[in-house]
Design an enzyme around this catalytic site. Sequence first.
Site, PDB file in Angstrom:
ATOM      1  N   LYS A 128       0.838  -1.198   0.000  1.00 53.42           N
ATOM      2  CA  LYS A 128       0.000   0.000   0.000  1.00 53.42           C
ATOM      3  C   LYS A 128       0.878   1.255   0.000  1.00 53.42           C
ATOM      4  O   LYS A 128       0.657   2.179  -0.753  1.00 53.42           O
ATOM      5  CB  LYS A 128      -0.935  -0.025   1.215  1.00 53.42           C
ATOM      6  N   GLU A 171      10.341  -4.725   4.752  1.00 53.91           N
ATOM      7  CA  GLU A 171      10.441  -6.118   4.307  1.00 53.91           C
ATOM      8  C   GLU A 171      10.181  -6.229   2.810  1.00 53.91           C
ATOM      9  O   GLU A 171      10.906  -6.904   2.071  1.00 53.91           O
ATOM     10  CB  GLU A 171       9.420  -6.990   5.054  1.00 53.91           C
ATOM     11  N   GLY A 228      -5.016  -1.721   4.844  1.00 49.79           N
ATOM     12  CA  GLY A 228      -4.175  -2.830   4.383  1.00 49.79           C
ATOM     13  C   GLY A 228      -4.844  -4.183   4.567  1.00 49.79           C
ATOM     14  O   GLY A 228      -4.882  -5.013   3.660  1.00 49.79           O
ATOM     15  N   ARG A 229      -5.401  -4.420   5.754  1.00 44.21           N
ATOM     16  CA  ARG A 229      -5.994  -5.739   6.027  1.00 44.21           C
ATOM     17  C   ARG A 229      -7.363  -5.901   5.385  1.00 44.21           C
ATOM     18  O   ARG A 229      -7.989  -6.944   5.521  1.00 44.21           O
ATOM     19  CB  ARG A 229      -6.036  -5.987   7.539  1.00 44.21           C
ATOM     20  N   GLU A 268      -5.171  -6.966  14.514  1.00 47.27           N
ATOM     21  CA  GLU A 268      -4.653  -5.640  14.152  1.00 47.27           C
ATOM     22  C   GLU A 268      -5.790  -4.614  14.203  1.00 47.27           C
ATOM     23  O   GLU A 268      -5.576  -3.444  14.507  1.00 47.27           O
ATOM     24  CB  GLU A 268      -4.000  -5.663  12.757  1.00 47.27           C
ATOM     25  N   HIS A 287      -5.330 -33.473  16.337  1.00 49.67           N
ATOM     26  CA  HIS A 287      -4.207 -34.305  16.783  1.00 49.67           C
ATOM     27  C   HIS A 287      -3.090 -33.461  17.370  1.00 49.67           C
ATOM     28  O   HIS A 287      -1.945 -33.912  17.467  1.00 49.67           O
ATOM     29  CB  HIS A 287      -3.705 -35.153  15.611  1.00 49.67           C
ATOM     30  N   LYS A 335       9.033  -0.947  14.376  1.00 50.76           N
ATOM     31  CA  LYS A 335       9.641  -0.550  13.097  1.00 50.76           C
ATOM     32  C   LYS A 335      10.727   0.492  13.332  1.00 50.76           C
ATOM     33  O   LYS A 335      11.825   0.403  12.780  1.00 50.76           O
ATOM     34  CB  LYS A 335       8.577   0.087  12.186  1.00 50.76           C
TER      35      LYS A 335
HETATM   36  O1  F6P Z   1       1.970  -4.287   9.856  1.00 50.23           O
HETATM   37  C1  F6P Z   1       1.534  -2.998   9.608  1.00 50.23           C
HETATM   38  C2  F6P Z   1       1.055  -2.816   8.211  1.00 50.23           C
HETATM   39  O2  F6P Z   1       0.919  -1.450   8.013  1.00 50.23           O
HETATM   40  C3  F6P Z   1      -0.245  -3.540   7.903  1.00 50.23           C
HETATM   41  O3  F6P Z   1      -1.346  -2.872   8.373  1.00 50.23           O
HETATM   42  C4  F6P Z   1      -0.150  -3.636   6.435  1.00 50.23           C
HETATM   43  O4  F6P Z   1      -1.074  -4.543   5.924  1.00 50.23           O
HETATM   44  C5  F6P Z   1       1.280  -4.067   6.268  1.00 50.23           C
HETATM   45  O5  F6P Z   1       1.968  -3.322   7.253  1.00 50.23           O
HETATM   46  C6  F6P Z   1       1.883  -3.874   4.923  1.00 50.23           C
HETATM   47  O6  F6P Z   1       1.907  -2.531   4.555  1.00 50.23           O
HETATM   48  P1  F6P Z   1       2.126  -2.107   3.067  1.00 50.23           P
HETATM   49  O7  F6P Z   1       1.043  -2.686   2.241  1.00 50.23           O
HETATM   50  O8  F6P Z   1       2.121  -0.616   3.057  1.00 50.23           O
HETATM   51  O9  F6P Z   1       3.469  -2.640   2.618  1.00 50.23           O
END
Ligand code: F6P
Length: 533
Positions: free
Chosen positions: A200, A206, A257-258, A343, A374, A502
């Site tokens: 987003k 990452e 995002g979610r 979240e 199990h 972060k």
């Molecule tokens: O973990 C925090 C967060 O902002 C989530 O809400 C989001 O889905 C994820 O990181 C990834 O963010 P982005 O889509 O901006 O890379």
Amino acid sequence: MSAPAARCDRTEAWAALRGHYEAHGRDFDLRDAFARDPQRFAHFSFEAPELFADLSKNLVDVATLRFLLDLARECGVEARRDAMFAGAPINTTEGRAVLHTALRAPRGAGPFSDDVHGVLDTMLAYAETVRDTAASGIRDVVNIGIGGSDLGPQMVVPALDAFVHPKIDFHFVSNVDGHDIAPVLRRLDPATTLFVIASKTFTTQETMANAHAARAWFVARGGTDTAKHFVATTTNVKAAAEFGITTTFGFWDWVGGRYSLWSAIGLPVALAIGADHFRALLAGAHAMDRHFADTPLEKNVPALLGLIDVWYRNFHGFGSRSVAPYHQGLKRLPAYLQQLEMESNGKRVDLDGAALPYGTSPVVWGEPGTNGQHAYFQMLHQGTDTIPVEFIAVKQPTHSFGDLHTKLLANCLAQSQALMLGKTTAQALTERAPTASRALDADTVARHRTFPGNRPSTTLLLEQLTPRALGALIALYEHRVFTSGALWGINSFDQWGVELGKALANDLLPRLASGDTTGLDASTAGLLARLRS
Ligand code: F6P
């Protein structure tokens, strides 16, 4: 959007629920309830689009639901719901609307319809060109994203395996741990691979690190035509362009995002199942949106589930809920729900920032049945904690191994039955226990073999795991989380809790290289030194 009409703990209904819990809730017994009301299954089961919800094995009676419905009304849940659908900025801490429902509204029917359908049409047309593998040459798609830019597609693609393109393999890389991307890349050929960089913000550490690693691998392995092999799904089109990506599918800040599976973030799903099935996924979610928006709370399944969640969390004091999908395709659903629910509702302050005196999000966890049986079901049946379980069963399989499916369904029914019925010590005494130690007397063995029962569960039944049914199921969970969040008076749409870690990681990154531990707490300094030694 204004604050809810009243915070839940300041309502008359809350006080009534407290009294009801003390008088009838604490000692409520499901077995007695079924004995008292032969129609209990009918009275406590409900229809929603694409699914049937049996709530009868929950620790609720007619009065509980009545007080919970009063609570919803006193807390202004319906007004808040309507505000969400209308595009009011109910995500107050970020000043944003919350409009994932607009992403699945039919053309012309929701806010921002032209924008939404413009991107959708373009994305689906693109997906079809890639799915034409003879022309595109693409055989592997790698989605690089994390959190909401990963968990939705990663959950949906295996869930809809029966609908997935037979000649394209899908891979999901999320972790900044190189052990995630390395085994994926090892098996791929740059010439036949498409990378989807999903973020987003297009700033997530990452995802950007993995995107750079993927591009370096692509070039090092002789890949040509980066423009064809890298596409982006993001609200930050400029950053994607700066990365060198020319094909970008956009979305908007009013998509959390979610909640972004339905946006361009769903591109891997569209690539997997094609345009028509992707539209069916959206249509199923939209059908659930209409159910949530239009059905009186008394029969509104997501609302009822959210209300029962509050009853369990704040009156019974249950701290967790287990999700057991009896469909292997839904193996990632618990992980998806962890982000969606924890979240969203893992918050400790109300909309005004005041600390809450009551619990919010439970821990959500689970595994597909029968695997979980199990592993941890022992604890669900005989542990010291009561953990409500959610069973998801699918009537028609998409495979031809009918015997396996019958066994699966029998197990699903048996687990909710066992949780509820339990087994008394007297019953256990009448049974043979061939594996029990002969050194123990029969009474002791029987006590070990006793199940308390009265452990609650919900069963959701789907006819078949089609794109439409899955869309409805996911939207059901979204609206349930909305409901409990609205009752708790929290902002379910921000996620400040991910910020601190972060920032500290960014501070520690150069220290790992330099060894500088100035100003660090002794534990972190000691660990850092050991990692460098
Ligand atoms: O973990 C925090 C967060 O902002 C989530 O809400 C989001 O889905 C994820 O990181 C990834 O963010 P982005 O889509 O901006 O890379």
